[in-house]
Design a protein around this motif. Structure first.
Motif, short mmCIF file in Angstrom:
data_model
loop_
_atom_site.label_atom_id
_atom_site.label_comp_id
_atom_site.label_asym_id
_atom_site.label_seq_id
_atom_site.Cartn_x
_atom_site.Cartn_y
_atom_site.Cartn_z
N HIS A 151 36.39 40.95 41.32
CA HIS A 151 37.17 39.98 40.84
C HIS A 151 37.73 40.70 39.66
O HIS A 151 38.99 40.12 39.38
CB HIS A 151 36.46 38.64 40.37
CG HIS A 151 35.90 38.22 41.44
ND1 HIS A 151 36.54 37.63 42.42
CD2 HIS A 151 34.57 37.37 41.51
CE1 HIS A 151 35.54 36.72 43.28
NE2 HIS A 151 34.50 36.98 42.94
N SER A 152 37.55 41.70 38.87
CA SER A 152 38.15 42.22 37.94
C SER A 152 39.41 43.07 38.41
O SER A 152 39.26 43.74 39.39
CB SER A 152 37.27 43.26 37.32
OG SER A 152 38.19 44.06 36.19
N THR A 196 32.01 42.63 40.98
CA THR A 196 32.15 41.64 41.85
C THR A 196 33.43 41.66 42.60
O THR A 196 33.57 41.04 43.87
CB THR A 196 32.25 40.14 40.86
OG1 THR A 196 33.53 40.32 40.10
CG2 THR A 196 30.90 40.21 40.15
N ARG A 246 39.75 46.48 41.05
CA ARG A 246 40.55 46.58 42.18
C ARG A 246 41.59 47.58 42.15
O ARG A 246 41.76 48.39 42.83
CB ARG A 246 41.35 45.36 42.49
CG ARG A 246 40.40 44.12 42.90
CD ARG A 246 41.22 43.05 43.39
NE ARG A 246 42.14 42.43 42.53
CZ ARG A 246 42.00 41.61 41.58
NH1 ARG A 246 41.04 41.13 41.33
NH2 ARG A 246 43.14 41.29 40.70
#
Length: 458
Positions: free
Chosen positions: A335-336, A333, A340
């Motif tokens: 979001h982790s 997603t 990133r």
């Protein structure tokens, strides 16, 4: 004894007296443990210690400043500018205890200790702070944020007419502190992981640089003899490098065929504090040492070929990580923090590979330089990227399990185990007791502060 020698002995005596005995400890303090220590200290000596919140992290953690002393010259000490580098938090805990005990030891300065610049990232590393410190064990609990999320390298600046830098909340807190205090000296406390110790400064002289590296020698830590890890840095003395400006770093990368603005997302503390005339000291200490980093015997290989081999290894790591991310792209997603960080690692590895491959140094590399390329730079790249990829896959397994994630984890775990076996067999390093690391950093800080008091160049 001549006057210069007497002054040098006096400074050494001042450093030893102020640093004092360092308590033997087996673990690095966590964010909460350091904060609790500071609250107890401020409660015990409220007339000498003041605690203030100078901002909040992206995750809502307070960025705390601790003030000690009341001298005219301002000194800022920064803990955990990178969240995988906790030596500085242990050092700050020790020095706060020493300086708060006696105003005479503050060296006519007002001290501003920033306990932890990146508490969010630090919490993602705390799993290994109290464990036996092996290179591969730490890698399994490792996290380092992408460049755009590193508070110390997001200051606003420009390069060739292009504005650079989107300050994070943590960066803005530091900007406000710098503007409010106009510090004469900023000390940023870093780790260099494995190999040898070194320092970055913005100036000084031979006595200053020797005074810093003498702390390494006294503690039995080898002085790092390789090239600086910041592009464009010049060597002041063995183990001491000039901390370059953003402009010099960018120009150096461009000359090596690397797009600077694809590698860096803002200026550093030196760039922002320059208008205040601030001197910088960066302490880079290894958690593990290996005497082979100083082996100056000829290797039989040119330096250019050694750097080319490192470039190839960097690209291999980047390909492995990117392959895993691509195969799971439908499930990830963004979001982790690990995803990133890994995406940024691929970018950085490719850029660093280009820079390494552009080298034209035809001299014969020493065995120490070969060892540094193989087990400091390549070894660190594998352990860092590999540890974070394994953590991402474990995170996905817990929260979004699938056959694809399970297959990817099985496949990569075998690769990571080979990397770990190589390190454990050929370069496990010797862990340095925490109290010795604290003594080195504390002594370096006080060495700089005594020179500030005596109006000597920094």
């Amino acid at each position: 004894m001549d006057k210069g020698a007497e002054d040098e002995v006096s400074v050494v005596d001042d450093v030893s007296k102020i640093v004092g005995a360092v308590e033997r400890i087996d673990a690095f303090p966590t964010v909460d443990e350091l904060s609790e220590f500071v609250d107890r200290l401020a409660g015990a000596v409220p007339d000498r210690v003041t605690v203030a919140e100078i901002g909040r992290s992206r995750g809502g953690d307070p960025i705390r400043e601790v003030l000690v002393g009341s001298g005219a010259k301002q000194v800022v000490v920064i803990g955990n500018p990178h969240p995988n580098e906790p030596i500085g938090m242990a050092t700050i805990r020790h020095l706060l205890g020493r300086l708060a005990a006696d105003d005479a030891q503050t060296l006519d300065a007002t001290w501003h200790f920033v306990l932890c610049l990146d508490p969010d990232g630090t919490r993602l590393n705390e799993g290994w702070f109290a464990k036996a410190r092996t290179r591969t064990g730490v890698a399994r609990g490792f996290y380092r944020p992408p460049a755009a999320e590193q508070p110390e390298w997001c200051f606003p600046t420009s390069w060739r007419g292009t504005a650079v830098g989107a300050p994070l909340p943590e960066t803005r807190a530091l900007m406000r502190l710098i503007d409010r205090t106009s510090p004469a000296l900023i000390v940023s406390l870093h780790n260099a992981d494995f190999g040898g110790g070194f320092f970055y400064t913005t100036g000084g002289d031979r006595d200053y640089w020797t005074g810093l590296t003498d702390q390494l020698t006294a503690a039995g830590v080898p002085i790092y003899a390789g090239e600086p890890d910041v592009p464009g840095a010049r060597t002041w003395a063995p183990g001491v490098f000039e901390l370059p400006s953003f402009q010099r770093i960018a120009d150096t990368l461009a000359a090596e065929g690397v797009e600077p603005l694809a590698m860096m997302y803002g200026g550093g503390i030196r760039d922002y504090a320059a208008s205040h005339g601030t001197a910088l000291l960066v302490c880079e200490l290894p958690i593990w040492v290996d005497s082979r980093v100083t082996d100056d015997a000829p290797s039989g290989h040119s330096m250019a070929s050694a750097l080319c081999s490192t470039a190839t290894a960097y690209e291999e790591v980047a390909d492995i990580v990117l392959g895993a991310l691509d195969r799971l792209s439908d499930q990830l997603t963004g979001h982790s923090p690990f995803e990133r960080a890994l995406t940024d690692s691929v970018r950085a590895l490719r850029g660093n590979a280009t820079a390494k491959r552009s080298a034209t140094d035809s001299r014969t590399a020493t065995l120490g330089e070969i060892f540094i390329e193989d087990y400091v730079w390549v070894g660190v790249a594998r352990l860092r990227a590999g540890g974070m990829l394994l953590r991402l896959l474990d995170e996905e397994t817990r929260y979004r399990p699938s056959a694809e994630v399970a297959t990817e984890r099985t496949h990569f775990a075998a690769i990571f185990e080979k990397w770990c076996t190589d390190i454990e067999t050929n370069a496990p390093g010797h862990p340095i007791p925490v109290h010795r690391l604290v003594r080195i950093q504390s002594s370096a800080i006080i060495t700089a502060a005594t020179r500030l008091r005596d109006n000597l160049p920094l």
